[in-house]
Design a protein around this motif. Structure first.
Motif, PDB file in Angstrom:
ATOM      1  N   VAL A   1       0.840  -1.205   0.000  1.00  0.00           N
ATOM      2  CA  VAL A   1       0.000   0.000   0.000  1.00  0.00           C
ATOM      3  C   VAL A   1       0.873   1.252   0.000  1.00  0.00           C
ATOM      4  CG1 VAL A   1      -1.619   1.345   1.390  1.00  0.00           C
ATOM      5  CG2 VAL A   1      -1.976  -1.102   1.087  1.00  0.00           C
ATOM      6  N   ILE A   2       1.901   1.271   0.839  1.00  0.00           N
ATOM      7  CA  ILE A   2       2.802   2.424   0.896  1.00  0.00           C
ATOM      8  C   ILE A   2       3.502   2.627  -0.440  1.00  0.00           C
ATOM      9  CG2 ILE A   2       4.888   3.337   1.991  1.00  0.00           C
ATOM     10  CD1 ILE A   2       3.991   1.806   4.537  1.00  0.00           C
ATOM     11  N   ALA A   3       4.006   1.531  -1.007  1.00  0.00           N
ATOM     12  CA  ALA A   3       4.714   1.630  -2.291  1.00  0.00           C
ATOM     13  C   ALA A   3       3.777   2.089  -3.404  1.00  0.00           C
ATOM     14  CB  ALA A   3       5.338   0.280  -2.651  1.00  0.00           C
ATOM     15  N   ALA A   4       2.529   1.591  -3.403  1.00  0.00           N
ATOM     16  CA  ALA A   4       1.571   1.947  -4.454  1.00  0.00           C
ATOM     17  C   ALA A   4       1.239   3.423  -4.447  1.00  0.00           C
ATOM     18  CB  ALA A   4       0.295   1.120  -4.294  1.00  0.00           C
ATOM     19  N   GLY A   5       1.264   4.040  -3.272  1.00  0.00           N
ATOM     20  CA  GLY A   5       0.973   5.470  -3.205  1.00  0.00           C
ATOM     21  C   GLY A   5       2.187   6.342  -3.426  1.00  0.00           C
ATOM     22  N   CYS A   6       3.354   5.886  -2.961  1.00  0.00           N
ATOM     23  CA  CYS A   6       4.570   6.707  -3.043  1.00  0.00           C
ATOM     24  C   CYS A   6       5.191   6.715  -4.436  1.00  0.00           C
ATOM     25  CB  CYS A   6       5.615   6.192  -2.040  1.00  0.00           C
ATOM     26  SG  CYS A   6       5.192   6.468  -0.315  1.00  0.00           S
ATOM     27  N   VAL A   7       4.896   5.701  -5.240  1.00  0.00           N
ATOM     28  CA  VAL A   7       5.602   5.574  -6.515  1.00  0.00           C
ATOM     29  C   VAL A   7       5.242   6.685  -7.498  1.00  0.00           C
ATOM     30  CG1 VAL A   7       3.882   4.101  -7.653  1.00  0.00           C
ATOM     31  CG2 VAL A   7       6.306   3.883  -8.258  1.00  0.00           C
ATOM     32  N   TRP A   8       4.025   7.233  -7.411  1.00  0.00           N
ATOM     33  CA  TRP A   8       3.585   8.178  -8.450  1.00  0.00           C
ATOM     34  C   TRP A   8       4.294   9.521  -8.411  1.00  0.00           C
ATOM     35  CZ3 TRP A   8       1.678   5.498 -12.013  1.00  0.00           C
ATOM     36  CH2 TRP A   8       0.957   4.339 -11.722  1.00  0.00           C
TER      37      TRP A   8
END
Length: 259
Positions: free
Chosen positions: A125-132
């Motif tokens: 979840v953290i990675a999915a939001g931070c990547v953009w």
């Protein structure tokens, strides 16, 4: 020395003023949900003992670090690829814009179906939001590489990994770090949200447990701790950024003096 003291005063003036206003506004409060700041500060050391730091704070920080690092690597790698090739950008841009528009918190139930309710889900979840923020800033940074610099590097035979490292990534690094800074605040938010859904430890889990058991001063101490964590991480990020982008800040300072 005097300049450093003045800078410290400017940095601390607003936080001190806000704390003073909070203290005065909440003094003598008998509202269950709005306890006096003095009560919250007295509760803080009672709640956040050494055992709770190991059981709740450390797991949260490790999840945040893992998800943030994964997003940083993936964002820079994909952003460099998409920004370097026009055809790749034309193919990927509609999909990227669609995925970027999906709020990461709504993906938590979907990620739970595939990753379960353990640490893997929270990191995802953290990675999915931070990547953009990292990806999109990297794309723009790579696209904005100075044409004169690029031609000069080619004339000296700089290609391959050296071209990527010393020309592309170096030129794009200010925007990459801008994306990394945005991703840090997003990561803290998603860390808390992911721990509120299905967890047995972590800061988000603990704050919700305090709220459900009506331990309101304890809940407020968790919120204060999150703010302090964000502040510490921001300071550490600034130190790293200043070290890595020292050349960039030096050029900007020289340009201001010459202007």
């Amino acid at each position: 020395m005097r300049r450093a003291l003045l800078r410290l005063v400017f940095v601390l003036a607003l936080p001190v003023a806000l704390v003073a206003v909070w203290w005065a506004a909440s003094a003598g409060s008998e509202d269950v949900y709005w306890p006096p700041l003095g009560t919250i500060l007295e509760t803080f050391p009672e709640v956040w003992t050494g055992e709770r730091w190991r059981a709740d704070v450390l797991p949260s920080v490790l999840r945040l670090a893992a998800g943030y690092a994964l997003a940083a690597v993936a964002g820079v790698a994909l952003g460099t690829l998409v920004g370097s090739y026009r055809r790749v950008r034309a193919v990927c841009e509609p999909v990227l814009e669609f995925l970027r528009a999906v709020p990461p918190p709504v993906l938590v139930p979907v990620i739970m179906l595939f990753a379960g309710i353990g640490d893997t889900m929270k990191i995802a979840v953290i990675a999915a939001g931070c990547v953009w923020p990292v990806l999109l800033n990297t794309v723009e940074g790579v696209r904005a590489v100075d044409a004169v610099t690029a031609e000069t590097a080619r004339s000296y035979g700089i290609t391959g990994v050296a071209w990527l490292r010393h020309v592309v990534l170096r030129s794009a690094s200010p925007q990459i770090f801008a994306g990394l800074r945005q991703a840090l605040s997003v990561g803290i938010i998603l860390m808390v949200i992911s721990e509120m859904f299905a967890a047995s430890n972590g800061l988000g889990f603990t704050i919700v447990q305090f709220q459900r058991s009506f331990a309101i001063p304890g809940m407020w101490t968790g919120i204060l701790l999150l703010g302090l964590l964000g502040f510490v991480l921001s300071v550490l990020f600034q130190l790293v950024e200043r070290r890595v982008l020292g050349w960039y800040h030096g050029l900007r300072a020289a340009a201001r003096r010459s202007g």
